[in-house]
Design an enzyme around this catalytic site. Sequence first.
Site, PDB file in Angstrom:
ATOM      1  N   SER A   1       0.835  -1.210   0.000  1.00 52.97           N
ATOM      2  CA  SER A   1       0.000   0.000   0.000  1.00 52.97           C
ATOM      3  C   SER A   1       0.868   1.258   0.000  1.00 52.97           C
ATOM      4  O   SER A   1       0.597   2.222  -0.721  1.00 52.97           O
ATOM      5  CB  SER A   1      -0.891   0.016   1.247  1.00 52.97           C
ATOM      6  OG  SER A   1      -1.817  -1.031   1.188  1.00 52.97           O
TER       7      SER A   1
ATOM      8  N   ARG B   1       1.481   4.281  -3.024  1.00 53.23           N
ATOM      9  CA  ARG B   1       1.252   5.702  -2.735  1.00 53.23           C
ATOM     10  C   ARG B   1       2.525   6.515  -2.902  1.00 53.23           C
ATOM     11  O   ARG B   1       2.468   7.701  -3.259  1.00 53.23           O
ATOM     12  CB  ARG B   1       0.677   5.836  -1.318  1.00 53.23           C
ATOM     13  CG  ARG B   1      -0.790   5.327  -1.238  1.00 53.23           C
ATOM     14  CD  ARG B   1      -1.158   4.948   0.181  1.00 53.23           C
ATOM     15  NE  ARG B   1      -2.577   4.632   0.354  1.00 53.23           N
ATOM     16  CZ  ARG B   1      -3.150   3.459   0.059  1.00 53.23           C
ATOM     17  NH1 ARG B   1      -2.435   2.467  -0.470  1.00 53.23           N
ATOM     18  NH2 ARG B   1      -4.433   3.253   0.306  1.00 53.23           N
TER      19      ARG B   1
ATOM     20  N   SER C   1     -13.524   0.693   3.009  1.00 51.39           N
ATOM     21  CA  SER C   1     -12.529   0.449   1.969  1.00 51.39           C
ATOM     22  C   SER C   1     -11.553   1.608   1.876  1.00 51.39           C
ATOM     23  O   SER C   1     -11.937   2.739   1.540  1.00 51.39           O
ATOM     24  CB  SER C   1     -13.212   0.256   0.608  1.00 51.39           C
ATOM     25  OG  SER C   1     -12.251   0.381  -0.422  1.00 51.39           O
TER      26      SER C   1
ATOM     27  N   ASP D   1      -6.517  -8.217   4.604  1.00 56.54           N
ATOM     28  CA  ASP D   1      -5.726  -9.022   3.660  1.00 56.54           C
ATOM     29  C   ASP D   1      -5.129 -10.275   4.301  1.00 56.54           C
ATOM     30  O   ASP D   1      -4.512 -11.086   3.612  1.00 56.54           O
ATOM     31  CB  ASP D   1      -4.592  -8.176   3.076  1.00 56.54           C
ATOM     32  CG  ASP D   1      -5.130  -7.092   2.147  1.00 56.54           C
ATOM     33  OD1 ASP D   1      -6.243  -7.264   1.599  1.00 56.54           O
ATOM     34  OD2 ASP D   1      -4.437  -6.079   1.971  1.00 56.54           O
TER      35      ASP D   1
ATOM     36  N   LYS E   1     -12.180  -9.893  -3.290  1.00 55.44           N
ATOM     37  CA  LYS E   1     -10.735  -9.631  -3.351  1.00 55.44           C
ATOM     38  C   LYS E   1     -10.179 -10.282  -4.629  1.00 55.44           C
ATOM     39  O   LYS E   1     -10.922 -10.561  -5.550  1.00 55.44           O
ATOM     40  CB  LYS E   1     -10.056 -10.141  -2.080  1.00 55.44           C
ATOM     41  CG  LYS E   1     -10.453  -9.366  -0.834  1.00 55.44           C
ATOM     42  CD  LYS E   1      -9.937  -7.944  -0.892  1.00 55.44           C
ATOM     43  CE  LYS E   1     -10.377  -7.117   0.300  1.00 55.44           C
ATOM     44  NZ  LYS E   1     -10.041  -5.700   0.139  1.00 55.44           N
TER      45      LYS E   1
ATOM     46  N   ARG F   1      -2.362 -14.468  -2.034  1.00 60.28           N
ATOM     47  CA  ARG F   1      -2.448 -14.744  -0.592  1.00 60.28           C
ATOM     48  C   ARG F   1      -3.030 -16.129  -0.291  1.00 60.28           C
ATOM     49  O   ARG F   1      -2.729 -16.714   0.746  1.00 60.28           O
ATOM     50  CB  ARG F   1      -3.234 -13.628   0.114  1.00 60.28           C
ATOM     51  CG  ARG F   1      -2.576 -12.254  -0.077  1.00 60.28           C
ATOM     52  CD  ARG F   1      -3.014 -11.244   0.951  1.00 60.28           C
ATOM     53  NE  ARG F   1      -2.717  -9.895   0.492  1.00 60.28           N
ATOM     54  CZ  ARG F   1      -1.530  -9.289   0.573  1.00 60.28           C
ATOM     55  NH1 ARG F   1      -0.509  -9.916   1.112  1.00 60.28           N
ATOM     56  NH2 ARG F   1      -1.364  -8.056   0.143  1.00 60.28           N
TER      57      ARG F   1
HETATM   58  C1  S3P Z   1      -5.619  -1.430   0.069  1.00 61.72           C
HETATM   59  C2  S3P Z   1      -6.844  -1.498   0.673  1.00 61.72           C
HETATM   60  C3  S3P Z   1      -7.567  -2.767   0.896  1.00 61.72           C
HETATM   61  C4  S3P Z   1      -6.657  -3.974   0.745  1.00 61.72           C
HETATM   62  C5  S3P Z   1      -5.777  -3.873  -0.459  1.00 61.72           C
HETATM   63  C6  S3P Z   1      -4.905  -2.638  -0.386  1.00 61.72           C
HETATM   64  C7  S3P Z   1      -4.968  -0.107  -0.115  1.00 61.72           C
HETATM   65  O1  S3P Z   1      -8.615  -2.905  -0.043  1.00 61.72           O
HETATM   66  O2  S3P Z   1      -7.427  -5.156   0.695  1.00 61.72           O
HETATM   67  O3  S3P Z   1      -4.941  -5.014  -0.572  1.00 61.72           O
HETATM   68  O4  S3P Z   1      -3.751  -0.054  -0.386  1.00 61.72           O
HETATM   69  O5  S3P Z   1      -5.669   0.911   0.051  1.00 61.72           O
HETATM   70  P1  S3P Z   1     -10.065  -2.258   0.175  1.00 61.72           P
HETATM   71  O6  S3P Z   1      -9.931  -0.795   0.071  1.00 61.72           O
HETATM   72  O7  S3P Z   1     -10.888  -2.818  -0.946  1.00 61.72           O
HETATM   73  O8  S3P Z   1     -10.537  -2.705   1.519  1.00 61.72           O
END
Ligand code: S3P
Length: 432
Positions: free
Chosen positions: A22, A26, A167, A315, A342, A387
């Site tokens: 994540s 970003r 989310s 996750d 997912k 995963r």
């Molecule tokens: C993520 C948010 C999550 C996660 C994904 C990464 C992110 O998803 O499951 O692997 O980097 O913002 P959701 O926003 O659908 O919950």
Amino acid sequence: MDFLAKPGGSLSGTLRVPGDKSISHRSIMLGALAEGTTRVEGFLEGEDALATLNAFRAMGVSIQGPEQGCVTIEGVGLHGLKPPAGELYVGNSGTSMRLLAGLLAGQDFSVTMTGDASLSQRPMERVAKPLRLMGVEVQTEAGGRPPLTIKNNAGLKAIDYVLPMASAQVKSCVLLAGLYAEGKTSVTEPAPTRDHTERMLNGFGYAVTVQGATASVEGGGKLTAMAIDVPADISSAAFFMVAASIAPGSDITLIHVGINPTRIGVINILKLMGADISLLNERDIGGEPVADIRVRSADLKGIHIPEQQVPLAIDEFPVLFIAAACAEGKTVLTGAEELRVKESDRIQAMADGLNTLGVNAEATADGIVIEGGDYGGGTVNSHHDHRIAMAFAVAALRASAPITIEGCDNVATSFPNFVELASTAGLQLEQC
Ligand code: S3P
């Protein structure tokens, strides 16, 4: 590519798992839109984060690396992106597609994003809806699936948006679009989700105000380049936390792991199950909390997983289900219907694989019920979900026979050196 995981073994040593997925996404996005040069260390060289990196290269951003986790991004400013020559292909990466949708909403050119077979089945209406409210023209395939086309015909309107689901991707999409809107854009979430976007925007000098469940940005500011040290990904560390917990005689330390409070559901849930986990050397790295995590084996017990932990461990459920299969008694998960959308339907994929091994696991609409006990081996299908593949590799530690896991190529999306690192730690794992 398949995995063959042989039964038994225990884990030891000090390990550093790859960078947080994540935060890696970003770092590229905000670095590209900043003014000045952003240097990133610890970047995840996995396919998902590389999809984001390549998307910005395709929009004219000069990016050096990655080389051993180092990336240098020459920021072009919020208005400096150029139209790509064609569609942007983002592979398996939902984070790329959903967060980019927000940023692309602010550009004066239109873009179409496409993905692989798995991403092409995932819901995009959740980002299309708030972007349309902001005045953007958004097209999807039937059922709100990709390809996703974003056209900004005029300026963006600021909105106050109440998220219908927890989310971080949708929250981030709206906040990133909000950078380009006139006025203040706010997002309210039904439960806390990962807040890396908010933290990193603040790090780049762009104020995000957070009041209770609502995060807000004012449009029209600018991002100033910064140095980023990406911590190791707690979602990747989770495989080793469960592995060391369930394999008798294990003692490992996972170093430099991000322990952002919105990500530590896996630690909280494993501790409730009786795991022996301690956080050492807690520190702050560039606005994100980090620690070394020591895990020793323990006798786990089944629990009813508290629903407020679900978004904080979203996750990590595939491998938490393996912990449940090795625990004494029943583990019950509810309130986790998001797992069905997912990279695969993770509730069904895990229930099917566990049943193949002889574990009593029953999928429910919004979760699963797993009865812990001894189990065997067999051939399970990962459904090309990274995963699911890694979770069943961990399961072999307590199986009585080998486990073959089909369709493991996508492990490279989040954890390119998984087989090597797992083997060093003590799993008996081969690619075949
Ligand atoms: C993520 C948010 C999550 C996660 C994904 C990464 C992110 O998803 O499951 O692997 O980097 O913002 P959701 O926003 O659908 O919950």
